[in-house]
Design an enzyme around this catalytic site. Structure first.
Site, mmCIF file in Angstrom:
data_model
loop_
_atom_site.group_PDB
_atom_site.id
_atom_site.type_symbol
_atom_site.label_atom_id
_atom_site.label_comp_id
_atom_site.label_asym_id
_atom_site.label_seq_id
_atom_site.Cartn_x
_atom_site.Cartn_y
_atom_site.Cartn_z
ATOM 1 C CD GLU A 120 -3.061 -0.991 2.144
ATOM 2 O OE1 GLU A 120 -4.231 -1.139 1.782
ATOM 3 O OE2 GLU A 120 -2.758 -0.773 3.325
ATOM 4 C CB CYS A 134 2.942 7.470 3.118
ATOM 5 S SG CYS A 134 3.310 6.343 4.428
ATOM 6 C CB CYS A 141 6.484 -5.128 9.677
ATOM 7 S SG CYS A 141 7.797 -4.272 10.571
ATOM 8 C CB CYS A 145 4.938 -1.674 16.916
ATOM 9 S SG CYS A 145 6.681 -1.495 16.492
ATOM 10 C CB CYS A 148 1.882 -1.000 14.095
ATOM 11 S SG CYS A 148 2.165 -0.935 12.323
ATOM 12 C CB CYS A 370 0.197 6.683 11.019
ATOM 13 S SG CYS A 370 0.826 8.215 10.495
HETATM 14 N N1 SAH Z 1 8.450 0.843 10.496
HETATM 15 C C1 SAH Z 1 8.717 2.227 10.518
HETATM 16 C C2 SAH Z 1 7.952 3.019 9.493
HETATM 17 C C3 SAH Z 1 6.503 2.676 9.300
HETATM 18 S S1 SAH Z 1 5.358 3.082 10.567
HETATM 19 C C4 SAH Z 1 8.496 2.778 11.894
HETATM 20 O O1 SAH Z 1 7.949 2.084 12.729
HETATM 21 O O2 SAH Z 1 8.917 3.899 12.128
HETATM 22 C C5 SAH Z 1 5.086 4.824 10.397
HETATM 23 C C6 SAH Z 1 4.624 5.519 11.703
HETATM 24 O O3 SAH Z 1 3.248 5.207 12.019
HETATM 25 C C7 SAH Z 1 5.434 5.086 12.893
HETATM 26 O O4 SAH Z 1 5.767 6.165 13.714
HETATM 27 C C8 SAH Z 1 4.478 4.179 13.603
HETATM 28 O O5 SAH Z 1 4.849 4.046 14.916
HETATM 29 C C9 SAH Z 1 3.163 4.885 13.390
HETATM 30 N N2 SAH Z 1 1.991 4.041 13.641
HETATM 31 C C10 SAH Z 1 1.922 2.712 13.540
HETATM 32 N N3 SAH Z 1 0.665 2.294 13.841
HETATM 33 C C11 SAH Z 1 -0.045 3.380 14.157
HETATM 34 C C12 SAH Z 1 -1.419 3.604 14.511
HETATM 35 N N4 SAH Z 1 -2.289 2.605 14.603
HETATM 36 N N5 SAH Z 1 -1.833 4.858 14.744
HETATM 37 C C13 SAH Z 1 -0.964 5.896 14.615
HETATM 38 N N6 SAH Z 1 0.329 5.744 14.258
HETATM 39 C C14 SAH Z 1 0.787 4.510 14.029
HETATM 40 FE FE1 SF4 Z 2 6.745 -2.505 11.728
HETATM 41 FE FE2 SF4 Z 2 4.533 -1.147 12.342
HETATM 42 FE FE3 SF4 Z 2 6.472 -1.377 14.156
HETATM 43 FE FE4 SF4 Z 2 6.838 0.186 12.015
HETATM 44 S S1 SF4 Z 2 5.326 0.500 13.630
HETATM 45 S S2 SF4 Z 2 8.294 -1.322 12.858
HETATM 46 S S3 SF4 Z 2 5.711 -0.989 10.454
HETATM 47 S S4 SF4 Z 2 5.252 -3.075 13.300
#
Ligand code: SAH
Ligand code: SF4
Length: 394
Positions: A120, A134, A141, A145, A148, A370
């Site tokens: 995406e 983006c 991944c 986290c 996420c 995000c």
């Molecule tokens: N893997 C990388 C880049 C992708 S995530 C990283 O973790 O930085 C891009 C951003 O979106 C990151 O700051 C992540 O923490 C945030 N993010 C992930 N899930 C989210 C959610 N459900 N709501 C808001 N931000 C989120």
């Molecule tokens: Fe992976 Fe989502 Fe964590 Fe970024 S925020 S490292 S995309 S699991």
């Protein structure tokens, strides 16, 4: 680099030993390749080595400055050469499986990069003239986290540099923004904040940034590209040295026990190690700041004591803070902080000298915000995944 430059063009008419009919070889697209790969490609069709650089440069301009999709448009390339190119190659983009436009103008593309490999990509128009794309660096991944959505999808694979660049080209096609000199460009910035952890795919990310920033082509400057990481400490300085890109850190917590929980990679590289690596990022100053992303989770990390701890933690690091209201996804285990609380948190941060840090959620209605990205691409086997993780951590 893992491009299939070595694909041999089998003769489609050749009889096969098993008696089955041979199928025509799949033509490779030149869109997304590096200069060196283009040079190799022209040599494959018989261009002499001494002329190969000049030819590659011509192709480069047609592909990345004009965005052409047919060799016929390359008016300064001879007809014969155009025909030879078309016989062996294409300028095809990957297929857009789905394209959704949010009420706020955000566009989300689901792109098929290869059979079963979907990613995406989201275009977020700004209120002013600029807009950010983006891009994804992996499908799925390896990290998990807890807030996420992408983290719930196992890693399918790393994307190649070409596949990252093609996401930009697909968006430019859709926005009608070729040639690059087009003055009213809306796509002005790139953020590596889509699916995946870019620092676990640094070779491809770095090649992609070289292609995208090249002034003879797409020409989006390195300072307009931001790479976001969850904290792969050993790769942070290398990212700066190789790409000159802006750095964003997904921080989300100010103390290790909570960060261990939200961003499990923290158990490997704790906050102290992370902050040390950030301080060593090349070229940091007041005009090149680190962006700290902090997702606002109700009752989890949103107290005012944490806002103060955040300010203290970042002292001495040229930084911007981005408070991200948590974007929910189906069955997500958190709630977004109340708006009043986000504002009170922002107030503490503002008073410490960080301007307007709340990131307005964009494209929530189409799950494009995000952390909401996730494709249906098949999971890899657990054994493959384990191998990938070990390789990532090596
Ligand atoms: N893997 C990388 C880049 C992708 S995530 C990283 O973790 O930085 C891009 C951003 O979106 C990151 O700051 C992540 O923490 C945030 N993010 C992930 N899930 C989210 C959610 N459900 N709501 C808001 N931000 C989120
Ligand atoms: Fe992976 Fe989502 Fe964590 Fe970024 S925020 S490292 S995309 S699991």
């Amino acid at each position: 680099m893992a491009h299939a430059l070595d694909i041999t063009a089998a003769n489609p008419q050749a009889p096969r030993l098993d008696g089955t009919e041979a199928t025509a070889p799949v033509k490779r697209s030149l869109a997304g390749l590096t200069r060196e790969e283009l040079r190799q490609a022209v040599m494959e069709i018989g261009v002499e080595e001494r002329k190969s650089k000049m030819r590659a440069d011509q192709l480069w301009r047609w592909i990345y400055h004009y965005g052409v999709t047919s060799f016929d448009e390359m008016s300064n390339v001879s007809k014969v050469l155009r025909a030879q190119l078309a016989e062996r190659f294409t300028l095809d983009r990957p297929r857009i499986i789905d394209r959704q436009v949010s009420v706020d103008g955000t566009r989300k593309y689901l792109i098929e990069l290869a059979p079963g490999v979907e990613c995406e990509t989201v275009f977020i128009p700004d209120v002013s003239k600029s807009g950010a794309l983006c891009v994804s660096s992996q499908v799925g991944c390896t990290l998990n986290c807890t807030f996420c959505h992408t983290g719930t999808q196992a890693l399918v694979r790393n994307l190649t540099a070409a596949e990252i660049v093609l996401q930009v080209m697909v968006a430019r096609d859709d926005l009608g923004e070729w040639p690059t000199s087009n003055e009213d460009r809306k796509l002005t910035n790139i953020v590596f904040m889509g699916m995946g952890e870019p620092l676990y795919n640094l070779d491809a990310v770095s090649d992609a940034i070289d292609i995208i920033s090249d002034g003879d082509g797409i020409s989006i400057g390195r300072r307009r590209m931001t790479v976001s990481t969850s904290g792969v400490v050993p790769k942070i300085v290398e990212l700066g040295e190789r790409t000159g890109a802006m750095l964003a850190i997904s921080l989300h917590a100010t103390h290790d026990p909570l960060r261990d929980e939200l961003v499990p990679l923290n158990k490997r590289y704790n906050i102290k190690a992370l902050m040390d690596a950030i301080r060593a990022y090349p070229g940091l100053n007041n005009s090149k700041r680190v962006t700290f992303e902090y997702v606002m989770l109700k009752g989890v990390n949103d107290s005012l004591a944490e806002a103060r701890a955040l300010v203290k933690l970042l002292k001495g690091v040229p930084s911007k803070i981005n408070l991200i209201p948590f974007n929910p996804w189906p069955d997500s285990p958190y709630e977004c902080s109340d708006w009043d609380q986000i504002e009170a948190f922002a107030d503490v941060v503002n008073k410490a000298g960080y301007a307007s840090p709340i990131r307005t959620p964009r494209g929530r209605d189409i799950l494009a915000a995000c952390g909401q990205l996730r494709s249906e691409s098949e999971k890899v086997k657990a054994s493959v995944l384990r191998k990938q993780r070990l390789a990532d951590e090596a």
